[in-house]
Design an enzyme around this catalytic site. Sequence first.
Site, PDB file in Angstrom:
ATOM      1  N   ALA A 133       0.833  -1.207   0.000  1.00 12.01           N
ATOM      2  CA  ALA A 133       0.000   0.000   0.000  1.00 12.01           C
ATOM      3  C   ALA A 133       0.863   1.251   0.000  1.00 12.01           C
ATOM      4  O   ALA A 133       0.555   2.237  -0.672  1.00 12.01           O
ATOM      5  CB  ALA A 133      -0.942  -0.007   1.207  1.00 12.01           C
ATOM      6  N   ASP A 134       1.963   1.228   0.757  1.00 19.45           N
ATOM      7  CA  ASP A 134       2.892   2.362   0.766  1.00 19.45           C
ATOM      8  C   ASP A 134       3.503   2.582  -0.616  1.00 19.45           C
ATOM      9  O   ASP A 134       3.562   3.701  -1.123  1.00 19.45           O
ATOM     10  CB  ASP A 134       4.025   2.112   1.765  1.00 19.45           C
ATOM     11  CG  ASP A 134       3.571   2.159   3.206  1.00 19.45           C
ATOM     12  OD1 ASP A 134       2.544   2.786   3.486  1.00 19.45           O
ATOM     13  OD2 ASP A 134       4.253   1.556   4.049  1.00 19.45           O
ATOM     14  N   ILE A 135       3.987   1.491  -1.201  1.00 17.34           N
ATOM     15  CA  ILE A 135       4.695   1.589  -2.480  1.00 17.34           C
ATOM     16  C   ILE A 135       3.761   2.058  -3.587  1.00 17.34           C
ATOM     17  O   ILE A 135       4.078   2.982  -4.350  1.00 17.34           O
ATOM     18  CB  ILE A 135       5.337   0.237  -2.832  1.00 17.34           C
ATOM     19  CG1 ILE A 135       6.479  -0.065  -1.851  1.00 17.34           C
ATOM     20  CG2 ILE A 135       5.839   0.211  -4.274  1.00 17.34           C
ATOM     21  CD1 ILE A 135       6.946  -1.496  -1.872  1.00 17.34           C
TER      22      ILE A 135
END
Length: 644
Positions: A480-482
């Site tokens: 989700a961060d990436i």
Amino acid sequence: MLEGLKVLACGARDAVKLCATLLERAGAMVDFAAADSMDYDVIVISSDMDDAAGWKASDASIVCDITATSPQDSRSGTPWSDAQIQAMSGLMDTTGFAHGAPVRIGIPFTEVSAALYASAAIASAVRVKRTRGIVQNIGVTLSGCAASALTTFLPAAFARRTAARVGNRHPACAPWNAYRTRDGWILICTSTEEQWRKLRQEASVPQLDDARFETLSGRVQHVDELDALIETWTTTLATDDCTRICERIGVAAGPIVGIGELPREPNFRMRHAEAATSIETNGIDADTYKHVSIFEASVLSQTRAEREPETCEEGSNAPLAGVKVIEIGQYTTAPLVAKHLAALGAHVVKIEPPEGEVARSWLPGQGGTSYFFALNNTDKETIALDLKQESDRAHLRTLLADADVLVENLRPGALAKLGFTRETLGAINPRLVYCSISGFGIESAYPSRPAFDTVIQAMGGLMDLTRSDGAPVKIGASGADILGGQAALFAIVARLASRREEAGAFIEISMQDVAAWCALFAAGREPSRGQALACLDGHVWVEGDVTDAERAGCITLPKKVAAQKLAQAVPVVRVDELLEDGDFLADVLSAARDANGAFWPVLKVPYRLAKTPASVRAVPGAAQGFRRAPPAPARAPVPEDRPA
């Protein structure tokens, strides 16, 4: 942003379709079949799956070719699938439970990632064509995108260690896991002793007062017993009730939302009412994901200023030469964005707290700096500021006055509380492009809820689609961060490529929006079949159906031998094994120097612009600051963003 851009998308890969959708979202006009009467500004192909002979950049057309591997790779020319690239790149081996088999990520992760990077690269090339008249080819590889997602696992490999799968746990924090509730699952993530104390008090399970759980190291050491006790509490509660309790005490938590339950998820419904209604009425089909936007763009303020003529720094051929970026970021999302803006030639100034970003001191590393920090912060100038002090806020205002971009991943409203509201930023610099990245967005049903990557994966549908023996499991990499960072990168570069002379822009990225967009795309396509089979020294990934005889035959064979014997099979590579892979060493890994002349392992970008290449050159030294605090104590690596 890209209004007036004419795009032809004629490749069979999912990445081509998704790239076209992203360019269309940014204002481009897209065709999926060539029209004789049209000259195209951009042509997107996938030459390893299609007959793309003759598609080269002309005087008018930028050509972007998305392939599984690069032409220099020994495996080039084969139309490898997303799952096969996950296996071959080390990405698959990071996902799954510690004592189970590697798990294929439930979305076509490398195809999605390639689409996002390709869109950013195309926007960069469009800017170059508009400002300098240069037209060029672009190459994007799924294998490079997969490697770029391994920044939390490669540090262990650099230290000659193997990073084991952790399922939904955290290797350095506890309790941190998915727990059953009375009616489903909940992710609970604690990262401080205060959060643990409050959770223990709320659970009121007497055994949690045991001395084994008094310290973080003790909790990590006895995590099986700890998780079992936590679940005796969560199973007495409905998921929503447990989530509200955790939010009240400041512990990051959230339900594992089924893909079909997204319309009833409050934040998704608030932000995407049309998509929620469409799913409730018609179910999920191949176009449902298009109803979800991965970024929102608006005018920064009503103050307008003429844009200064764009210039290229003398001696630089990079796409974003002359662009100045301010990053107020930590861990993954904003640093990822600024890292790529720097690789594309922008001058990036990273603002760190007086003691430096915490991730600097994670282990392993060298010279007092972690490999994780180095991988995520290449080619940046770093400055330490205490933004609670007026003198340092004044210095930030000076930096922003002539900046082109500000990107940050603080909690929503945190920058405004320091005096940097959208209106204030617009007054400081009317032409600024300000990008805010957060877990749930600025306008959110959860204005006070902290958001970790794991929680966003759970609440965006990603974990529901990624399962091991039926149990939901998070993407091993901080997916989700990436993906949220990649979405921000595209939105920013598309804005920089805009022809319009107008006021600055505000770009909002909600990581849950991006996760849901990916999950809905995956849910709307025909699922592919395959499975990981155990071998003597690991696993192989086999496409399609597998017989009992094939499964039994693999157990006594090394994985490389098993892969040769089975059709559509590839070895599932461990991340540490990549450092012995010639293709990875030649095409993905590179070396950069820091200010002291020390060499660092870094990753090349997964996109290649033929005439104005992006490049990774240097690792930052210590932040230049005004009142530096003593260095923070060393900490274990944390493969998550802290609350966004």
